[in-house]
Write an enzyme that holds these catalytic residues in place. Structure first.
Site, PDB file in Angstrom:
ATOM      1  N   SER A   1       9.462  56.616  38.619  1.00 30.27           N
ATOM      2  CA  SER A   1      10.224  55.627  39.379  1.00 30.27           C
ATOM      3  C   SER A   1       9.391  55.008  40.507  1.00 30.27           C
ATOM      4  O   SER A   1       8.422  55.586  40.977  1.00 30.27           O
ATOM      5  CB  SER A   1      11.465  56.274  39.992  1.00 30.27           C
TER       6      SER A   1
HETATM    7  N1  SAH Z   1      11.844  62.082  38.032  1.00 30.81           N
HETATM    8  C1  SAH Z   1      10.836  61.547  37.139  1.00 30.81           C
HETATM    9  C2  SAH Z   1      11.323  60.300  36.428  1.00 30.81           C
HETATM   10  C3  SAH Z   1      11.002  60.335  34.956  1.00 30.81           C
HETATM   11  S1  SAH Z   1      11.744  59.117  33.924  1.00 30.81           S
HETATM   12  C4  SAH Z   1       9.525  61.338  37.873  1.00 30.81           C
HETATM   13  O1  SAH Z   1       9.469  61.576  39.087  1.00 30.81           O
HETATM   14  O2  SAH Z   1       8.527  60.981  37.240  1.00 30.81           O
HETATM   15  C5  SAH Z   1      13.138  59.991  33.279  1.00 30.81           C
HETATM   16  C6  SAH Z   1      12.860  61.235  32.469  1.00 30.81           C
HETATM   17  O3  SAH Z   1      14.132  61.742  32.027  1.00 30.81           O
HETATM   18  C7  SAH Z   1      12.031  61.034  31.200  1.00 30.81           C
HETATM   19  O4  SAH Z   1      10.921  61.908  31.238  1.00 30.81           O
HETATM   20  C8  SAH Z   1      12.990  61.408  30.060  1.00 30.81           C
HETATM   21  O5  SAH Z   1      12.346  62.053  28.973  1.00 30.81           O
HETATM   22  C9  SAH Z   1      13.953  62.334  30.758  1.00 30.81           C
HETATM   23  N2  SAH Z   1      15.286  62.490  30.171  1.00 30.81           N
HETATM   24  C10 SAH Z   1      16.072  61.573  29.549  1.00 30.81           C
HETATM   25  N3  SAH Z   1      17.246  62.107  29.173  1.00 30.81           N
HETATM   26  C11 SAH Z   1      17.227  63.421  29.574  1.00 30.81           C
HETATM   27  C12 SAH Z   1      18.146  64.521  29.482  1.00 30.81           C
HETATM   28  N4  SAH Z   1      19.345  64.397  28.906  1.00 30.81           N
HETATM   29  N5  SAH Z   1      17.783  65.702  30.004  1.00 30.81           N
HETATM   30  C13 SAH Z   1      16.562  65.872  30.587  1.00 30.81           C
HETATM   31  N6  SAH Z   1      15.651  64.880  30.696  1.00 30.81           N
HETATM   32  C14 SAH Z   1      15.976  63.670  30.205  1.00 30.81           C
END
Ligand code: SAH
Length: 215
Positions: A61
């Site tokens: 993000s």
């Molecule tokens: N907090 C992260 C943002 C990553 S983007 C950072 O600081 O980089 C969102 C992430 O959520 C992705 O890696 C995706 O694979 C994951 N995601 C999507 N649906 C999910 C779920 N139901 N449970 C766990 N992770 C999930």
């Protein structure tokens, strides 16, 4: 001062100008080296206030969004925080730096494994789990705060149930393209207060109480 340190300081000044006030959030973001959470050619953009690709169609993000969500969580030392969507690990690292006990769930195995390794290398203590975060992490519930870093069609019931009274849930809710950030505060067993901040963009939350599958 090394180059990244200067860039990081400038990024923090930018966040202050954009309205981030929580000193603990700003301090943690000044210390966590965002360039270690991205790879390849995106490293040179690590301290710009933009979202960056992580591979697998996922993104880390925008720093402003991380700062804003963390500020809304009202993190204090020793709080137990659940993060759904570990991704690069950057958000989790900020929370850990602020003294929280962080539990983080990621559904993509490759991302999970890579980030787990990075946490080990950097000595960051975050409890990680591979799985569907829309059902929460019952074993360690209730949590003082829950942060979801992917966009959901609605607020997963399991997450509301695993939120401590007085705790806050920060989650983007909307369609697959744009969401509003919902800040839900659990007031007692039955009631929650809610506020809405429009115009955020997250990758979709995929799972039992999220979107059904990737397009
Ligand atoms: N907090 C992260 C943002 C990553 S983007 C950072 O600081 O980089 C969102 C992430 O959520 C992705 O890696 C995706 O694979 C994951 N995601 C999507 N649906 C999910 C779920 N139901 N449970 C766990 N992770 C999930």
């Amino acid at each position: 001062m090394e180059m990244y340190e200067i860039q990081r300081k400038e990024l923090i000044e930018q966040l202050v100008r954009k309205g981030i006030k929580d000193k603990n959030v700003l301090d943690a973001m000044l210390q966590i080296e965002r360039h270690k959470f991205v790879s390849g050619s995106t490293i040179m953009h690590a301290y710009e206030d933009v979202a960056l690709p992580l591979g697998y169609g996922q993104t880390i993000s925008q720093p402003y969004t991380v700062a804003y969500m963390t500020q809304e969580l009202k993190v204090k030392k020793d709080m137990k925080i659940l993060e759904v969507g570990t991704g690069s690990g950057y958000q989790a690292a900020i929370l850990e730096k602020m003294g929280a006990r962080v539990y983080s769930i990621e559904r993509n195995f490759d991302i999970y494994a890579k980030t787990q390794k990075l946490f080990d290398e950097l000595g960051i203590r975050v409890y990680c789990k591979l799985g569907d975060g829309t059902i929460g992490w019952e074993e360690f519930a209730p949590f003082n705060g829950i942060i979801v870093t992917a966009g959901s069609p609605s607020i997963p019931n399991a997450l509301l149930k695993q939120l401590e009274i007085g705790g806050r849930l920060v989650i983007p809710v909307g369609d697959r393209e744009t969401q509003s950030l919902k800040i839900v505060k659990r007031l007692n067993e039955k009631e929650c207060a809610q506020k809405n901040i429009p115009n955020f963009r997250f990758v979709p939350l995929i799972g039992r109480e999220g979107w059904s599958k990737e397009l």
